[in-house]
Design a protein around this motif. Sequence first.
Motif, PDB file in Angstrom:
ATOM      1  N   LEU A 132      -1.240  -2.512   5.322  1.00 18.15           N
ATOM      2  CA  LEU A 132      -1.196  -0.987   5.529  1.00 18.15           C
ATOM      3  C   LEU A 132       0.408  -0.797   5.139  1.00 18.15           C
ATOM      4  N   MET A 133       1.255  -1.541   5.630  1.00 17.59           N
ATOM      5  CA  MET A 133       2.597  -1.221   5.190  1.00 17.59           C
ATOM      6  C   MET A 133       2.962  -1.158   3.674  1.00 17.59           C
ATOM      7  N   TYR A 134       2.526  -2.394   3.166  1.00 17.21           N
ATOM      8  CA  TYR A 134       2.944  -2.393   1.668  1.00 17.21           C
ATOM      9  C   TYR A 134       2.154  -1.553   0.905  1.00 17.21           C
ATOM     10  N   SER A 135       0.812  -1.322   1.141  1.00 13.11           N
ATOM     11  CA  SER A 135      -0.070  -0.304   0.257  1.00 13.11           C
ATOM     12  C   SER A 135       0.701   0.899   0.562  1.00 13.11           C
ATOM     13  N   PHE A 136       0.738   1.429   1.635  1.00 15.39           N
ATOM     14  CA  PHE A 136       1.328   2.837   2.131  1.00 15.39           C
ATOM     15  C   PHE A 136       2.650   3.087   1.485  1.00 15.39           C
ATOM     16  N   SER A 137       3.497   1.888   1.564  1.00 12.71           N
ATOM     17  CA  SER A 137       4.870   2.162   0.951  1.00 12.71           C
ATOM     18  C   SER A 137       4.770   2.320  -0.486  1.00 12.71           C
ATOM     19  N   TYR A 138       3.903   1.735  -1.272  1.00 14.36           N
ATOM     20  CA  TYR A 138       3.633   2.020  -2.636  1.00 14.36           C
ATOM     21  C   TYR A 138       3.047   3.480  -2.903  1.00 14.36           C
ATOM     22  N   LEU A 139       1.880   3.470  -2.127  1.00 12.00           N
ATOM     23  CA  LEU A 139       1.083   4.901  -2.042  1.00 12.00           C
ATOM     24  C   LEU A 139       2.142   6.050  -2.146  1.00 12.00           C
ATOM     25  N   LEU A 140       2.916   6.028  -0.990  1.00 11.58           N
ATOM     26  CA  LEU A 140       3.818   7.054  -0.864  1.00 11.58           C
ATOM     27  C   LEU A 140       4.937   7.533  -1.976  1.00 11.58           C
ATOM     28  N   THR A 141       5.043   6.681  -3.109  1.00 15.31           N
ATOM     29  CA  THR A 141       5.648   6.697  -4.291  1.00 15.31           C
ATOM     30  C   THR A 141       4.890   7.588  -4.915  1.00 15.31           C
ATOM     31  N   LYS A 142       3.543   7.609  -5.026  1.00 17.28           N
ATOM     32  CA  LYS A 142       2.506   8.312  -6.000  1.00 17.28           C
ATOM     33  C   LYS A 142       1.759   9.508  -5.198  1.00 17.28           C
ATOM     34  N   LYS A 143       1.499   9.239  -4.074  1.00 18.82           N
ATOM     35  CA  LYS A 143       0.506  10.430  -3.391  1.00 18.82           C
ATOM     36  C   LYS A 143       1.164  10.432  -1.892  1.00 18.82           C
ATOM     37  N   PRO A 144       2.277  11.196  -1.761  1.00 15.23           N
ATOM     38  CA  PRO A 144       3.103  11.478  -0.300  1.00 15.23           C
ATOM     39  C   PRO A 144       1.993  11.853   0.733  1.00 15.23           C
ATOM     40  N   ILE A 149      -1.233  11.437   5.577  1.00 18.17           N
ATOM     41  CA  ILE A 149      -2.804  11.724   6.300  1.00 18.17           C
ATOM     42  C   ILE A 149      -3.308  10.245   6.789  1.00 18.17           C
ATOM     43  N   LEU A 150      -3.271   9.323   5.655  1.00 13.94           N
ATOM     44  CA  LEU A 150      -3.727   8.015   5.909  1.00 13.94           C
ATOM     45  C   LEU A 150      -2.925   7.329   7.277  1.00 13.94           C
ATOM     46  N   SER A 151      -1.653   7.464   7.042  1.00 18.30           N
ATOM     47  CA  SER A 151      -0.818   6.764   8.218  1.00 18.30           C
ATOM     48  C   SER A 151      -1.086   7.443   9.620  1.00 18.30           C
ATOM     49  N   PHE A 152      -1.418   8.511   9.748  1.00 13.10           N
ATOM     50  CA  PHE A 152      -1.564   9.197  10.921  1.00 13.10           C
ATOM     51  C   PHE A 152      -2.889   8.726  11.418  1.00 13.10           C
ATOM     52  N   TYR A 153      -4.022   8.688  10.398  1.00  9.16           N
ATOM     53  CA  TYR A 153      -5.436   8.193  10.892  1.00  9.16           C
ATOM     54  C   TYR A 153      -5.322   6.731  11.445  1.00  9.16           C
ATOM     55  N   SER A 154      -4.394   5.847  10.735  1.00 12.59           N
ATOM     56  CA  SER A 154      -4.167   4.660  11.188  1.00 12.59           C
ATOM     57  C   SER A 154      -3.539   4.402  12.464  1.00 12.59           C
ATOM     58  N   LEU A 155      -2.766   5.259  12.693  1.00 11.64           N
ATOM     59  CA  LEU A 155      -1.817   5.217  13.837  1.00 11.64           C
ATOM     60  C   LEU A 155      -2.777   5.467  14.951  1.00 11.64           C
ATOM     61  N   PHE A 156      -3.562   6.755  14.803  1.00 13.27           N
ATOM     62  CA  PHE A 156      -4.731   7.074  15.830  1.00 13.27           C
ATOM     63  C   PHE A 156      -5.687   5.794  15.939  1.00 13.27           C
ATOM     64  N   PHE A 157      -6.041   5.207  15.090  1.00 13.05           N
ATOM     65  CA  PHE A 157      -7.043   3.989  15.229  1.00 13.05           C
ATOM     66  C   PHE A 157      -6.433   3.137  16.410  1.00 13.05           C
ATOM     67  N   PHE A 158      -5.056   2.660  15.799  1.00 10.66           N
ATOM     68  CA  PHE A 158      -4.411   1.420  16.613  1.00 10.66           C
ATOM     69  C   PHE A 158      -4.034   2.088  18.078  1.00 10.66           C
ATOM     70  N   LEU A 159      -3.844   3.112  18.224  1.00 15.42           N
ATOM     71  CA  LEU A 159      -3.344   3.808  19.459  1.00 15.42           C
ATOM     72  C   LEU A 159      -4.758   3.756  20.502  1.00 15.42           C
ATOM     73  N   THR A 160      -5.819   4.186  19.785  1.00 20.16           N
ATOM     74  CA  THR A 160      -7.029   4.357  20.451  1.00 20.16           C
ATOM     75  C   THR A 160      -7.757   2.844  20.622  1.00 20.16           C
TER      76      THR A 160
END
Length: 190
Positions: A132-144, A149-160
Amino acid sequence: MKQKQILLLIPILLLTLSGRTWKYFPKYYKSLAYVSFFNSFYYYLCKRYLLWEFPPGGFHWRILRSMHIFFITPLLVLAFLSKFPETLPRKLSYIIKWTVGSTMVEHFAVKENMIMFKHGWNIFWSGLIYLLMYSFSYLLTKKPVVTWILSFYSLFFFLTFFKVPFRRRLLKGPFFFLVKTDRSIPFEIS
C-alpha cells in the motif's frame, strides 16, 4: 541494539546517495510528506495499542520513531519513486519487487529483535502495508484525491480489523485540538 538500528539506516542512506535520489526530492516531496504523515498518524492513533514497535535499545523511543517517520521511510520511498518505470507491466513488477524486498528486510529485523509485532500483527500485514505504501506513494503523484480516499479506507480497515481502541483521550491530541467535546457523551468504541 543501538548499532542494529544505525545499521538499518546506513544502507538506506547509501541507496539514496548512490542512486542520487536527492535530485528527485522536489518532484516527490508530496509523497514523502504523505508517508511521514501516515507514519506519525499511526503512532498517534495507536499510541496505547501499537501493532508494531521498534525496541529502543539505547535510543530514546521518540528519537527512534522520529528516525523512521522523517528519515528511513521517506528515504525508502524516495529511492523507490526515483527509478519508477513507465510501462504498466514494469510498474507492477517494480512495486512487487520493492514490496518483497522490504518485507524480507523487515523479516530479518524481526529475527534480530529490531522490531516487535503485537496484537496479531505479523509479517504478512507488514508486506501488505509496504504494498500500500509504495502503490499509494506513486498513485499520489497521479491521482491525489483518489489516493487520500483509498488511504483513509485502508486506515479504517486496519483500525477496525485490529480492534484499535478509541477513547476520549484521542480527542486531546494535536489533530483534534479544535474539536469541542461534550463530557456527558462517552466516546468509547472499544
